[in-house]
Design an enzyme around this catalytic site. Structure first.
Site, PDB file in Angstrom:
ATOM      1  N   ASP A 210       1.098  -1.283  -0.106  1.00 47.91           N
ATOM      2  CA  ASP A 210       0.082  -0.090   0.031  1.00 47.91           C
ATOM      3  C   ASP A 210       0.756   1.180  -0.015  1.00 47.91           C
ATOM      4  OD1 ASP A 210      -2.203   1.753   0.548  1.00 47.91           O
ATOM      5  OD2 ASP A 210      -3.402   0.166   1.146  1.00 47.91           O
TER       6      ASP A 210
ATOM      7  N   GLY B  67       4.200   1.259  -2.057  1.00 48.98           N
ATOM      8  CA  GLY B  67       4.126   1.600  -3.725  1.00 48.98           C
ATOM      9  C   GLY B  67       2.916   2.146  -4.192  1.00 48.98           C
ATOM     10  N   ASP B  68       2.760   2.334  -5.351  1.00 54.55           N
ATOM     11  CA  ASP B  68       1.630   2.947  -6.302  1.00 54.55           C
ATOM     12  C   ASP B  68       1.087   1.696  -6.916  1.00 54.55           C
ATOM     13  OD1 ASP B  68      -0.045   4.198  -7.607  1.00 54.55           O
ATOM     14  OD2 ASP B  68       1.058   5.745  -8.397  1.00 54.55           O
ATOM     15  N   PHE B  69      -0.021   1.091  -6.736  1.00 46.95           N
ATOM     16  CA  PHE B  69      -0.641   0.048  -7.438  1.00 46.95           C
ATOM     17  C   PHE B  69      -1.260   0.567  -8.850  1.00 46.95           C
ATOM     18  CE2 PHE B  69      -4.540   0.656  -4.408  1.00 46.95           C
ATOM     19  CZ  PHE B  69      -5.148   1.657  -5.344  1.00 46.95           C
TER      20      PHE B  69
ATOM     21  N   HIS C 143     -13.792  -1.095  -6.126  1.00 42.34           N
ATOM     22  CA  HIS C 143     -14.984  -0.469  -5.875  1.00 42.34           C
ATOM     23  C   HIS C 143     -14.560   1.143  -5.570  1.00 42.34           C
ATOM     24  CE1 HIS C 143     -15.767  -0.546  -1.421  1.00 42.34           C
ATOM     25  NE2 HIS C 143     -14.588  -0.301  -1.558  1.00 42.34           N
TER      26      HIS C 143
END
Length: 339
Positions: free
Chosen positions: A205, A229-231, A249
């Site tokens: 995350d 990190g950046d998903f 969602h």
């Protein structure tokens, strides 16, 4: 004619109750913020006693609690004292199943102000959140550390409602490695690792979220790691399973495709994606997924999805749905493989 008038009167009364529904949310937020349920943990108290210990006005508090008692939150006895009920117990801090932080989160302007602009969201097709706060939901949280921490705790409270059901439903193979993508404070990963003693996991995350993780327990020692990190860009490479719980969602279809592309690039041959979200059922029956869907629309430009919509968005992201596993909670597990 009399019967028709009676039916109209009854319908009007029911509709009027719906009209005032926001008072219920505000009332729950008020007593939660004042720790009223915790004050009642040792026994019933009068509104004046509660007022003295919480700083609230006793007569006004009585009226508020009388209203909540009609919904089985608190109970007033013949002496005018208020008692905890099983529902009110869940407003306490630290008890199993507590939703205290979740109610505090939902009572913030973070949610109230966009909800007040629901009509504008439905007119424009986009959340009004960005116009109100000057940024999208998650970037705005990054600029508000205290609010972000409350959000993390509130989201974790909701996650506790279904994490164990998800962990108990899916048969993770012996020795498999799981990456919880956008896993927040790690409630689901903790449940998965606790239920599967040979499984290892990675909590993935944003850097600001990772320090609030819930994984540092003796039973999980040596079986997990955390990575920031950046998903939208990348995920940890080569795991057996990738979890996306309450992630898709939050986002539009376009943003979901960016997330799915990043996850797909990290998967090896044979890896599986597990999307953990509600699946909206057909028909007009009440279902919590339909309520949450409107909340996602108002705050995030996100959405809950039907099984057909999951199949479609996953196909566009390069996946094929293998099966959908219901759990004994709100959540379902959509298992997908690289197409």
């Amino acid at each position: 004619m009399a019967s028709a008038q009676h039916d109209t009167a009854e319908l009007s009364a029911r509709l009027s109750e719906h009209m005032n529904g926001y008072l219920y949310t505000a009332s729950l937020y008020t007593v939660t913020r004042a720790n009223v349920a915790d004050k009642l943990a040792e026994g019933p108290l009068t509104p004046m006693q509660l007022g003295e210990s919480t700083g609230l006005n006793g007569p006004h508090l009585r009226r508020l609690m009388r209203y909540l008692a009609t919904r089985e939150v608190f109970r007033e006895d013949a002496e005018g004292r208020f008692h905890l009920t099983p529902m009110a117990e869940l407003l306490r801090e630290g008890v199993p199943g507590s939703l205290r932080d979740s109610f505090l989160m939902m009572g913030e302007d973070l949610y109230w102000k966009p909800i007040a602009k629901l009509h504008e969201t439905v007119r424009s097709g986009h959340t009004a959140f960005d116009d109100i706060f000057g940024a999208q939901f998650f970037p705005y949280l990054q600029s508000q550390p205290e609010l972000a921490s409350l959000f993390n705790r509130g989201a974790a409270g909701f996650s506790r409602l279904w994490a164990q059901s998800v962990a108990d439903t899916y048969p993770f193979p012996v020795g498999s490695k799981v990456v919880d993508v956008g896993g927040g404070t790690g409630g689901l990963l903790r449940a998965v690792l606790a239920a599967n003693p040979t499984v290892t996991g990675v909590l993935y995350d944003q850097e600001s979220v990772i320090p609030e993780h819930q994984l540092d327990t003796p039973e999980l020692e040596g079986r997990w790691s955390a990575q920031a990190g950046d998903f939208f860009q990348t995920v940890p490479q080569g795991a057996d399973y990738y979890l996306l719980k309450s992630v898709l969602h939050d986002w539009s279809d376009e943003d979901c495709l960016r997330i799915l592309k990043a996850v797909r690039s990290g998967m090896r041959k044979g890896s599986k994606l597990l999307v953990v979200d509600p699946v909206i059922p057909p028909g007009n029956e009440p279902d919590a997924s339909k309520t949450i869907d409107v909340m996602m629309m108002v705050v995030h430009d996100g959405k809950e999805r039907t099984q057909g919509e999951f199949t479609d968005i996953l196909a566009k992201g390069g996946f094929k749905v293998a099966r959908v596993l219901p759990t004994d909670s709100l959540m379902s597990i959509v298992e997908a493989e690289v197409a």
